[in-house]
Design an enzyme around this catalytic site. Structure first.
Site, short mmCIF file in Angstrom:
data_model
loop_
_atom_site.label_atom_id
_atom_site.label_comp_id
_atom_site.label_asym_id
_atom_site.label_seq_id
_atom_site.Cartn_x
_atom_site.Cartn_y
_atom_site.Cartn_z
N ASN A 79 0.12 10.73 2.29
CA ASN A 79 -1.14 9.89 2.52
C ASN A 79 -2.13 10.70 3.30
O ASN A 79 -2.43 10.53 4.28
CB ASN A 79 -0.72 8.69 3.48
CG ASN A 79 -1.74 7.68 3.55
OD1 ASN A 79 -2.78 7.62 3.34
ND2 ASN A 79 -1.22 6.34 4.34
N TYR B 100 0.82 -1.20 0.01
CA TYR B 100 -0.03 0.05 0.03
C TYR B 100 0.86 1.34 0.06
O TYR B 100 0.46 2.26 -0.61
CB TYR B 100 -0.92 0.07 1.13
CG TYR B 100 -1.65 1.35 1.54
CD1 TYR B 100 -2.64 1.77 0.66
CD2 TYR B 100 -1.30 2.07 2.37
CE1 TYR B 100 -3.38 2.96 0.74
CE2 TYR B 100 -2.02 3.33 2.61
CZ TYR B 100 -2.99 3.73 1.68
OH TYR B 100 -3.63 4.93 2.06
N GLU B 101 1.93 1.15 0.68
CA GLU B 101 2.86 2.38 0.94
C GLU B 101 3.84 2.49 -0.11
O GLU B 101 4.74 3.35 -0.34
CB GLU B 101 3.55 2.54 2.18
CG GLU B 101 2.77 2.48 3.46
CD GLU B 101 3.28 2.49 4.74
OE1 GLU B 101 4.39 1.97 4.86
OE2 GLU B 101 2.54 3.11 5.60
N GLY C 114 -10.04 0.85 12.26
CA GLY C 114 -8.78 1.71 12.31
C GLY C 114 -8.74 2.51 13.84
O GLY C 114 -7.84 2.67 14.51
N TYR D 43 -6.39 10.69 10.86
CA TYR D 43 -5.66 10.93 12.23
C TYR D 43 -6.10 12.06 12.97
O TYR D 43 -6.28 12.42 13.90
CB TYR D 43 -4.04 10.81 12.08
CG TYR D 43 -3.66 9.57 11.63
CD1 TYR D 43 -4.37 8.11 12.03
CD2 TYR D 43 -2.59 9.37 10.66
CE1 TYR D 43 -3.81 7.27 11.53
CE2 TYR D 43 -1.87 8.19 10.30
CZ TYR D 43 -2.83 6.98 10.56
OH TYR D 43 -2.38 5.78 10.33
#
Length: 159
Positions: free
Chosen positions: A125, A26-27, A98, A132
């Site tokens: 991201n 994903y990263e 999450g 967050y």
């Protein structure tokens, strides 16, 4: 849908390894994954564990994980928890898993008298950064991450 957060066991090692590989993909960092699964298991579950892992499940099916360890704030004079990796499978995103994983770590911080919970996020991201921030996290823009590894680490050790 039932969300469960549980402590990982040695039997979860293949699952943890798969989550790490999925996160790296994903990263766009799969090329940096070099761990040996047996060594990872020793470092997570051996006589001197260096990190802890919790598994997030939806209706009993593992869908995410958080790998973390303690750091220490000299200014606070107390430990903290550093979240090394958080990953939720794409099909489980938006389920609240999450947030549940992060809330679990926040609870551990309170139980363990930690001063803070912190982690890094890749600057591109935006979905994660927005998520967050919605939880009350703030960017630490005045700090720059430094790293010494590979040959530079060996050279520094010989200095």
């Amino acid at each position: 849908m039932t969300i469960t957060i549980r402590r990982a066991t040695p039997l979860d090692l293949p699952l943890i390894a798969a989550f790490i590989r999925d996160l790296a993909a994903y990263e766009k960092l799969s090329h940096e994954v070099r761990f040996d699964e047996a060594k990872l298991g020793q470092n997570l579950f051996g006589p001197h564990p260096y990190a802890e892992v919790v598994i997030g499940e939806l209706d009993g099916a593992p869908q995410g994980f958080a790998l973390f360890f303690h750091n220490f704030s000299t200014f606070e004079g107390r430990p903290g928890i550093y979240l090394e990796d958080l990953f939720v499978r794409p099909e489980a995103r938006g389920s609240g898993l999450g947030k549940a994983l992060l809330a679990h770590l926040a609870e551990l911080c309170i139980e363990r008298d930690c001063a803070r919970l912190e982690w890094w996020v890749l600057d591109w991201n935006e979905p994660s950064i927005g998520f967050y921030k919605s939880l009350g996290a703030r960017m630490m823009d005045e700090w720059t991450v430094m790293r010494v590894d590979g040959d530079a680490l060996k050279a520094l050790a010989r200095a």
